[in-house]
Design a protein around this motif. Structure first.
Motif, PDB file in Angstrom:
ATOM      1  N   TYR A 153       0.838  -1.197   0.000  1.00 44.02           N
ATOM      2  CA  TYR A 153       0.000   0.000   0.000  1.00 44.02           C
ATOM      3  C   TYR A 153       0.877   1.253   0.000  1.00 44.02           C
ATOM      4  CZ  TYR A 153      -3.887  -3.059   1.333  1.00 44.02           C
ATOM      5  OH  TYR A 153      -4.835  -4.048   1.352  1.00 44.02           O
ATOM      6  N   ARG A 154       0.340   2.314  -0.599  1.00 43.74           N
ATOM      7  CA  ARG A 154       0.973   3.625  -0.464  1.00 43.74           C
ATOM      8  C   ARG A 154       0.637   4.185   0.914  1.00 43.74           C
ATOM      9  NH1 ARG A 154      -1.524   3.258  -5.398  1.00 43.74           N
ATOM     10  NH2 ARG A 154      -0.141   3.279  -7.220  1.00 43.74           N
ATOM     11  N   ASP A 155       1.350   5.244   1.299  1.00 38.29           N
ATOM     12  CA  ASP A 155       1.134   5.760   2.655  1.00 38.29           C
ATOM     13  C   ASP A 155      -0.194   6.504   2.810  1.00 38.29           C
ATOM     14  OD1 ASP A 155       1.706   8.094   1.319  1.00 38.29           O
ATOM     15  OD2 ASP A 155       3.536   8.533   2.431  1.00 38.29           O
ATOM     16  N   ASP A 156      -0.966   6.653   1.698  1.00 36.28           N
ATOM     17  CA  ASP A 156      -2.312   7.222   1.823  1.00 36.28           C
ATOM     18  C   ASP A 156      -3.380   6.142   1.929  1.00 36.28           C
ATOM     19  OD1 ASP A 156      -2.390   6.182  -0.729  1.00 36.28           O
ATOM     20  OD2 ASP A 156      -2.905   8.068  -1.728  1.00 36.28           O
ATOM     21  N   GLY A 157      -2.960   4.870   1.953  1.00 31.65           N
ATOM     22  CA  GLY A 157      -3.886   3.764   2.133  1.00 31.65           C
ATOM     23  C   GLY A 157      -4.344   3.098   0.859  1.00 31.65           C
ATOM     24  N   THR A 158      -3.953   3.604  -0.320  1.00 29.62           N
ATOM     25  CA  THR A 158      -4.359   2.983  -1.577  1.00 29.62           C
ATOM     26  C   THR A 158      -3.423   1.830  -1.923  1.00 29.62           C
ATOM     27  OG1 THR A 158      -3.049   4.563  -2.864  1.00 29.62           O
ATOM     28  CG2 THR A 158      -5.374   5.090  -2.482  1.00 29.62           C
ATOM     29  N   ARG A 159      -4.000   0.790  -2.542  1.00 26.96           N
ATOM     30  CA  ARG A 159      -3.185  -0.343  -2.976  1.00 26.96           C
ATOM     31  C   ARG A 159      -2.230   0.083  -4.088  1.00 26.96           C
ATOM     32  NH1 ARG A 159      -7.172  -5.179  -4.405  1.00 26.96           N
ATOM     33  NH2 ARG A 159      -8.331  -3.404  -5.271  1.00 26.96           N
ATOM     34  N   GLU A 160      -1.017  -0.458  -4.054  1.00 22.63           N
ATOM     35  CA  GLU A 160      -0.037  -0.177  -5.096  1.00 22.63           C
ATOM     36  C   GLU A 160       0.288  -1.416  -5.918  1.00 22.63           C
ATOM     37  OE1 GLU A 160       4.183   2.184  -5.654  1.00 22.63           O
ATOM     38  OE2 GLU A 160       3.610   1.476  -3.662  1.00 22.63           O
ATOM     39  N   ARG A 161       0.431  -2.561  -5.224  1.00 22.11           N
ATOM     40  CA  ARG A 161       0.810  -3.785  -5.915  1.00 22.11           C
ATOM     41  C   ARG A 161       0.379  -4.988  -5.097  1.00 22.11           C
ATOM     42  NH1 ARG A 161       6.995  -5.543  -7.419  1.00 22.11           N
ATOM     43  NH2 ARG A 161       7.126  -5.459  -5.147  1.00 22.11           N
ATOM     44  N   ALA A 162      -0.063  -6.040  -5.779  1.00 21.43           N
ATOM     45  CA  ALA A 162      -0.414  -7.297  -5.114  1.00 21.43           C
ATOM     46  C   ALA A 162       0.338  -8.430  -5.806  1.00 21.43           C
ATOM     47  CB  ALA A 162      -1.918  -7.546  -5.177  1.00 21.43           C
ATOM     48  N   ILE A 163       0.927  -9.319  -5.003  1.00 21.40           N
ATOM     49  CA  ILE A 163       1.770 -10.386  -5.541  1.00 21.40           C
ATOM     50  C   ILE A 163       1.289 -11.732  -5.005  1.00 21.40           C
ATOM     51  CG2 ILE A 163       4.119 -11.280  -5.725  1.00 21.40           C
ATOM     52  CD1 ILE A 163       5.116  -8.473  -5.007  1.00 21.40           C
ATOM     53  N   TRP A 164       1.221 -12.714  -5.897  1.00 20.12           N
ATOM     54  CA  TRP A 164       0.971 -14.101  -5.504  1.00 20.12           C
ATOM     55  C   TRP A 164       2.224 -14.905  -5.817  1.00 20.12           C
ATOM     56  CZ3 TRP A 164      -2.702 -10.786  -6.907  1.00 20.12           C
ATOM     57  CH2 TRP A 164      -3.902 -10.787  -6.204  1.00 20.12           C
ATOM     58  N   TYR A 165       2.640 -15.739  -4.848  1.00 19.95           N
ATOM     59  CA  TYR A 165       3.850 -16.529  -4.983  1.00 19.95           C
ATOM     60  C   TYR A 165       3.538 -18.016  -5.130  1.00 19.95           C
ATOM     61  CZ  TYR A 165       6.510 -12.491  -3.241  1.00 19.95           C
ATOM     62  OH  TYR A 165       7.070 -11.244  -3.075  1.00 19.95           O
ATOM     63  N   LYS A 166       4.449 -18.718  -5.782  1.00 18.33           N
ATOM     64  CA  LYS A 166       4.410 -20.170  -5.724  1.00 18.33           C
ATOM     65  C   LYS A 166       4.720 -20.570  -4.289  1.00 18.33           C
ATOM     66  CE  LYS A 166       6.548 -24.332  -7.657  1.00 18.33           C
ATOM     67  NZ  LYS A 166       7.576 -24.855  -8.597  1.00 18.33           N
ATOM     68  N   ILE A 167       3.870 -21.393  -3.708  1.00 19.01           N
ATOM     69  CA  ILE A 167       3.981 -21.696  -2.283  1.00 19.01           C
ATOM     70  C   ILE A 167       5.343 -22.317  -1.954  1.00 19.01           C
ATOM     71  CG2 ILE A 167       3.033 -23.067  -0.378  1.00 19.01           C
ATOM     72  CD1 ILE A 167       0.308 -22.808  -1.706  1.00 19.01           C
ATOM     73  N   GLY A 168       6.030 -21.697  -0.996  1.00 19.77           N
ATOM     74  CA  GLY A 168       7.317 -22.193  -0.540  1.00 19.77           C
ATOM     75  C   GLY A 168       8.508 -21.655  -1.299  1.00 19.77           C
ATOM     76  N   PHE A 169       8.248 -20.817  -2.307  1.00 19.54           N
ATOM     77  CA  PHE A 169       9.338 -20.309  -3.144  1.00 19.54           C
ATOM     78  C   PHE A 169       9.189 -18.801  -3.328  1.00 19.54           C
ATOM     79  CE2 PHE A 169       8.664 -24.713  -4.291  1.00 19.54           C
ATOM     80  CZ  PHE A 169       9.942 -25.232  -4.422  1.00 19.54           C
ATOM     81  N   ARG A 174       1.680 -14.269 -10.040  1.00 12.47           N
ATOM     82  CA  ARG A 174       0.856 -13.189 -10.580  1.00 12.47           C
ATOM     83  C   ARG A 174       1.184 -11.897  -9.833  1.00 12.47           C
ATOM     84  NH1 ARG A 174      -4.532 -12.773 -13.008  1.00 12.47           N
ATOM     85  NH2 ARG A 174      -5.579 -10.859 -12.351  1.00 12.47           N
ATOM     86  N   ILE A 175       1.224 -10.785 -10.550  1.00 10.88           N
ATOM     87  CA  ILE A 175       1.382  -9.469  -9.940  1.00 10.88           C
ATOM     88  C   ILE A 175       0.312  -8.550 -10.505  1.00 10.88           C
ATOM     89  CG2 ILE A 175       2.881  -7.480  -9.558  1.00 10.88           C
ATOM     90  CD1 ILE A 175       5.282  -9.231  -9.983  1.00 10.88           C
ATOM     91  N   GLU A 176      -0.368  -7.813  -9.631  1.00 14.01           N
ATOM     92  CA  GLU A 176      -1.353  -6.819 -10.051  1.00 14.01           C
ATOM     93  C   GLU A 176      -0.834  -5.432  -9.693  1.00 14.01           C
ATOM     94  OE1 GLU A 176      -5.377  -9.588  -9.552  1.00 14.01           O
ATOM     95  OE2 GLU A 176      -5.028  -7.908  -8.185  1.00 14.01           O
ATOM     96  N   TYR A 177      -1.057  -4.470 -10.611  1.00 13.68           N
ATOM     97  CA  TYR A 177      -0.577  -3.105 -10.422  1.00 13.68           C
ATOM     98  C   TYR A 177      -1.771  -2.147 -10.343  1.00 13.68           C
ATOM     99  CZ  TYR A 177       3.643  -5.368 -12.232  1.00 13.68           C
ATOM    100  OH  TYR A 177       4.703  -6.220 -12.438  1.00 13.68           O
ATOM    101  N   PHE A 178      -1.683  -1.170  -9.436  1.00 15.62           N
ATOM    102  CA  PHE A 178      -2.785  -0.249  -9.188  1.00 15.62           C
ATOM    103  C   PHE A 178      -2.301   1.188  -9.304  1.00 15.62           C
ATOM    104  CE2 PHE A 178      -3.454  -4.195  -6.969  1.00 15.62           C
ATOM    105  CZ  PHE A 178      -4.785  -4.510  -7.212  1.00 15.62           C
ATOM    106  N   ASP A 179      -3.180   2.062  -9.828  1.00 20.24           N
ATOM    107  CA  ASP A 179      -2.818   3.477  -9.938  1.00 20.24           C
ATOM    108  C   ASP A 179      -2.979   4.162  -8.582  1.00 20.24           C
ATOM    109  OD1 ASP A 179      -5.544   3.968  -9.589  1.00 20.24           O
ATOM    110  OD2 ASP A 179      -5.903   4.435 -11.699  1.00 20.24           O
ATOM    111  N   LYS A 180      -2.750   5.487  -8.560  1.00 18.56           N
ATOM    112  CA  LYS A 180      -2.772   6.210  -7.287  1.00 18.56           C
ATOM    113  C   LYS A 180      -4.157   6.297  -6.663  1.00 18.56           C
ATOM    114  CE  LYS A 180       1.434   8.864  -8.068  1.00 18.56           C
ATOM    115  NZ  LYS A 180       2.053  10.212  -8.131  1.00 18.56           N
TER     116      LYS A 180
END
Length: 217
Positions: A153-169, A174-180
């Motif tokens: 999250y940015r310091d104003d509380g908005t999402r910036e990026r979300a990441i999903w990982y292969k479990i254990g690695f 997948r990565i999602e990107y969000f605007d301001k």
């Protein structure tokens, strides 16, 4: 004519201006101020990397930077990243808040151990970290120290990026990107094929924008 000369003078002055940066770090887990050397990277030009000396560094341009540092504690080494926006040419001194959730390795040479810790607690299940202003810094799901989902999250509380990982690695799925405004703008998928990682980038509507193959050798 005078106006033109004045404008030219300020343009020339700014083109030669520099930013003198001096940083310290507040450790909320230990309630102390840490004096650490750090690396700082220009996020707009990732090839521009600078190393601090005596906690200071000189930067040539304004912009968005990523600060990376680490410190030992017992048999472990904790590493963290902090984003910093520099908008003026002047002497910049600040004390930045270290994230409570940190990537952690062993001090032993050639050790392959790594995990995420929330202060001294191994991350497991849902973990949340906050900025000093009370807004979320990150939240994630972990399994015995290994990330499954990580949202920044940015310091104003908005999402910036979300990441999903292969479990254990430490491998992206997948990565999602969000605007301001916190609105999804694009996402990327990752698929491993032998020694290659195939990355596909899509816009928010699912239209393929780019395909990249990275050889891990």
């Amino acid at each position: 004519m005078k106006l033109v000369l004045i404008i030219a003078f300020f343009i020339a002055a700014e083109s030669h201006a520099q930013i003198e940066v001096e940083l310290y770090f507040k450790d909320g887990c230990e309630n102390t101020i840490r004096k650490l050397e750090y690396e700082i990277v220009n996020l707009n030009k990732p090839d521009q990397r600078f190393e601090s000396a005596n906690y200071k560094v000189t930067l040539p341009v304004k912009g968005s930077y990523l600060i990376s540092s680490s410190y030992p504690k017992g048999e472990r080494v904790s590493t963290f990243d902090i984003k910093l926006e520099l908008t003026d040419f002047h002497f910049f001194v600040d004390t930045l808040s270290i994230p409570r959730i940190k990537f952690t390795t062993n001090k032993e040479l050639h050790s392959t151990y790594w995990s995420y810790f929330n202060c001294d607690k191994l991350c497991n299940g849902e973990e949340i970290d906050f900025y000093p202003n009370g807004q979320k810094r990150m939240e994630g799901d972990f399994r015995e120290g290994k990330p499954v989902r990580w949202v920044e999250y940015r310091d104003d509380g908005t999402r910036e990026r979300a990441i999903w990982y292969k479990i254990g690695f430490l491998e992206y799925e997948r990565i999602e990107y969000f605007d301001k405004a916190g609105k999804l703008t694009a996402y990327a998928t990752f698929r491993k094929d032998g020694n290659e990682i195939i990355k596909r980038v899509y816009d928010a509507q699912g239209t393929l924008l780019n395909r990249e193959v990275v050889n891990q050798n």
